[in-house]
Structures are given as C-alpha cells and as structure tokens.
Write an enzyme that holds these catalytic residues in place. Structure first.
Site, short mmCIF file in Angstrom:
data_model
loop_
_atom_site.label_atom_id
_atom_site.label_comp_id
_atom_site.label_asym_id
_atom_site.label_seq_id
_atom_site.Cartn_x
_atom_site.Cartn_y
_atom_site.Cartn_z
CG HIS A 130 -5.01 -12.18 29.44
ND1 HIS A 130 -5.54 -12.94 28.73
CD2 HIS A 130 -4.58 -12.71 30.63
CE1 HIS A 130 -5.61 -14.04 29.02
NE2 HIS A 130 -4.86 -13.98 29.95
CG ASP A 207 -9.21 -7.36 30.90
OD1 ASP A 207 -9.96 -8.23 31.70
OD2 ASP A 207 -8.35 -8.00 30.30
CD GLN A 210 -5.26 -10.74 37.07
OE1 GLN A 210 -5.22 -10.74 38.10
NE2 GLN A 210 -5.07 -11.70 36.14
CE LYS A 233 -8.25 -14.27 35.32
NZ LYS A 233 -7.17 -15.11 35.52
CB CYS A 371 -2.32 -15.26 28.94
SG CYS A 371 -2.50 -16.85 28.99
N1 PLP Z 1 -7.66 -10.29 31.25
C1 PLP Z 1 -6.79 -10.28 31.99
C2 PLP Z 1 -6.18 -9.16 32.58
C3 PLP Z 1 -6.44 -11.73 32.81
O1 PLP Z 1 -5.34 -11.74 33.65
C4 PLP Z 1 -7.18 -12.62 32.41
C5 PLP Z 1 -6.76 -14.06 33.04
O2 PLP Z 1 -5.63 -14.17 33.43
C6 PLP Z 1 -7.92 -12.83 31.24
C7 PLP Z 1 -8.25 -11.33 30.92
C8 PLP Z 1 -8.83 -13.81 30.87
O3 PLP Z 1 -9.62 -14.48 31.82
P1 PLP Z 1 -10.31 -15.68 31.67
O4 PLP Z 1 -9.40 -16.71 31.21
O5 PLP Z 1 -11.04 -15.91 32.82
O6 PLP Z 1 -11.46 -15.57 30.62
#
Ligand code: PLP
Length: 413
Positions: A130, A207, A210, A233, A371
């Site tokens: 992401h 990270d 997900q 999420k 993203c």
């Molecule tokens: N990492 C992953 C794999 C994601 O899917 C997302 C959000 O879609 C994020 C990081 C960022 O999350 P946030 O926007 O809640 O900080």
C-alpha cells in the site's frame, strides 16, 4: 500463528448481521450489499454504544486529571491498551502505542526507528505494498539518502522469495511488508520472510492493516519487531490504530512528536521524556476511538478469528468460481494463500463504470488503484474493481454481485 481453540457454536452469519445496524440500510431502493471491507468495515452495535456511552458517562481528558471522570476515562483507555496487547499476544501493554492508523504507525517507525539511519542504509519492501508502506521510506530516501529496495511479485501476486532473499544485505535496516495485500488479497509468507530478514540482521515491520480483520495474529510467535493496524478495518472506529513494537526497541527509539503527555518534566534547559508507550503519544489522544476499539477487539475475538477466516474463505472460493464464469472478467491476484479480496477487470468496461452500475443495484465495491499503484503498474492496468469480504457477508450477497456484473455486461454488450 496462535492455535485456534474452537469451542464455539457454528458460525451464524444471520445472527452476526443483526449486530450491525447499517446492514439493514437500503441504497437506491435495494438492500445494501457492502463489499468494500478492505477500505473500511461496518461497526457492530457494541462499538457504537461504547463510543456513545463514553460521551454520555465518562468524557474527560486522561492521565492528567485527579477527578473522578478523568480516572474512569484513564482506566477505560488503559484497559483498551491491555486488550490490544492480548489481541496481538504482545508481552506487555507498554508495547502498544495508540496511533491514528496503520499509516501513522508506519510513519512513526520511519521517523523514529529510522532516525539514526545513514545514506546507503536500506529498507526492503515488496511490490504489493500500500502507498502508506512506500512513501514514508521515499521521504527518508529524499531527505537522508537511504535506499529503497523492492522485492518483485509474480503473476499470481506472490512475492518471489528468492529475489526477496537476494535483496537482503548487511545494509538492510528494516524489512517492511504487508501481512496481507489490500489490492490482491495475497497473504504473504511472513514467518519465512521474518526468518530470512533475521538472517540478514534486519528488523521487521509488518503492515497488518488487512490481516487483523481476517487472521489470528500472534506477534510473539511471528517474532516481528513492529506490527501496525487500523481500527476502522477491524470493525472499530476511524482515526485509531495500533503500533506494536518490541519494548527493547521502543525504549531506545527517540520520540517523534513532542507535546503534552509524552514528557515527565519540561524546562527550557532540559526535557525528560515519559516512559513507553506514552513517549510516543504526544497530546490528547483519540480517547473515544480507543474506547470504541476495545469492543471491536472483543467482537472479533468472541466470534473467533479462525471461524471468521473460514467463513470468509468460503465466500472467496464461492465468489471466485462464480465470477470466473463471467465472460471477459479477469481476476488479479490468485495467490495460493489469499484473504477475501477479489480484484478484477471486465473487458471493455472501465472499473469506475462497473462501480457506478453496481451502486445502482445497492452494491458497494471499490474501484481504482486501491492506493497500490505499483501493483496496477505490475499488471499493466490503471485500475481494478474490488470486492472485499467481511465477517457479515453472505453467499446470497455474492450472488447479488454476480447478478450485478451480468447487468454491467448487458449494458456494455
Ligand atoms: N496498509 C494496507 C495494506 C492497507 O490496506 C491500508 C488501507 O487501505 C493501509 C495500510 C492504510 O490504512 P489507514 O488508511 O487506515 O492508515
């Protein structure tokens, strides 16, 4: 991963759905079919009630007050920290830093853990990250001259492990990888990746944005150094998330934001920083967010993450088979280990048109680059349509998606 002890009754999705008030909403006169869970998930009543009750009965600032409400709010806030520690099986609640979400967690690690890095030091990510796990490292590349290395993925959307291993070097300070890809659904073989990183002497950030809604996560069994996730999420509130960090590392890391609560004493000559985790929590935090996160953790733990994973896997298999029957539909991301994400294109139809037509049928999906523009670039496309499943989705909802896509086909015939 923590071994799941299943002593619960069979997964009753009908009953689960009753816990989510928004699921009875109608959209354009049709029942809402919410398949955008990878973007954000809906909230169970317990979360909504906890946040409402906070404002009705507890609202006050934490840590600093001696009055009754402040003590109650502080206790509730710190109880949520303990809950988050148990959720990840962290060794100590002081290893849980509350942040705005996965994005802020990764930026915290970049700015603080990366504070001493020198030009030529390396961070290794993968091609399926992401943007929030790409850009913070690029900022360090631009300001400090670090090197960002990228492990490739194959056509299935799996990281090429031999390449990943080859890209590790004595200069690798950190391996920062998604546990689960939001664009492709790939579940990375993180245990193996962590072992390889350790072999090269690198620290590891996962990270988990997900992953936590879909898999049991045990940071001690994984032996990662950092783990990041977002509450929203995970059926919790927006604006709140968790950075887990091993205490020994957090202790050594410098603060990244200054202000109230992160200090023990301040004078113009010298400031003494607070203990962890408070050293990383400057200013008034998102108190109601933390208090709303606790019942979200209880909710998924109560259902059992192994049971949730099994339910979502059934939906994924069912949906993959059904969508594969649609003429001109191509699925992106066919990893052997995959969470409930279906990214696809339909020949001759722009993904945004798919999303717009499905919306008319009450179906909420995501369209765009999610993203994760490098993932799109890897497949030579600009965007996909993405259906992502949550713990309350059902096979009839998958049927509705398939019917909606057949309707899109007719419109563009
Ligand atoms: N990492 C992953 C794999 C994601 O899917 C997302 C959000 O879609 C994020 C990081 C960022 O999350 P946030 O926007 O809640 O900080």
């Amino acid at each position: 991963m923590r071994a799941a002890v299943e002593t619960r009754p069979a997964y009753d999705v009908r009953k689960v759905r009753e816990d989510f008030p928004i699921l009875s909403t109608r959209v354009h006169g049709k029942p809402l079919v919410y398949l955008d869970n990878a973007a954000t998930s809906q909230k169970p009543r317990a979360v909504i009630d906890a946040m409402r009750s906070y404002y009705e009965t507890l609202n006050s600032n934490i840590h600093r007050g001696v009055h009754h409400l402040s003590e109650l709010a502080t206790r509730a806030f710190e109880a949520a920290r303990l809950k988050a520690a148990r959720f990840l099986n962290a060794a100590d609640p002081k290893e849980i830093v509350f942040v705005r979400g996965a994005t802020e967690a990764i930026n915290l690690v970049a700015q603080s853990f990366g504070a001493g890095w020198k030009a030529g030091d390396e961070v290794l990510v993968t091609h399926l990250e992401h943007h929030s796990n790409i850009v913070p490292w690029q900022i360090l590349r631009d300001t400090r001259g670090i090197v960002l290395r990228v492990a490739p993925i194959d056509d299935r959307g799996e990281v090429v492990l031999e390449e990943f291993e080859r890209l590790l070097s004595p200069r690798t300070k950190l391996v920062s990888v998604a546990h689960v890809s939001n664009a492709l659904g790939t579940v990375n073989p993180v245990q193996r990746m962590i072992k390889l990183a350790r072999g090269a002497g690198a620290a590891v950030l996962l990270d988990g944005a997900q992953a936590v809604p879909h898999l049991p996560v045990d940071v001690r069994a994984l032996d990662c150094d950092f783990y990041a996730f977002s509450g929203h999420k995970l059926y919790g509130p927006t604006g709140i998330g968790v950075l887990y960090g091993k205490a020994a590392l957090l202790e050594k890391m410098p603060p990244w934001q200054g202000g109230g609560d992160m200090i023990l004493s301040v004078s113009f000559e010298k400031t003494v920083y607070n203990r962890i985790p408070h050293k990383f929590e400057a200013g008034t935090p998102h108190i109601e967010g933390v208090i709303g996160l606790a019942p979200a953790l209880d909710y998924v733990t109560g259902l059992g993450l192994a049971a949730i994973a099994a339910h979502e896997h059934d939906l994924l298999v069912y949906a993959t088979a059904a969508l594969s029957e649609i003429q001109g539909l191509r699925i992106y991301g066919t990893a052997r280990d995959k969470a409930g994400v279906l990214s696809f294109t339909l020949e001759g139809v722009h993904p945004h048109d798919i999303g717009t037509i499905l919306d008319q049928e009450g179906l909420a999906i995501r369209t765009g680059h999610h993203c994760a523009q490098p993932v799109m670039e890897r497949y030579g496309i600009a965007a996909t349509a993405r259906a992502s499943f949550g713990l309350y989705n059902t096979r009839p909802e998958v049927d509705a998606l398939v019917a909606g896509l057949r309707r899109v086909r007719e419109v563009f015939a």
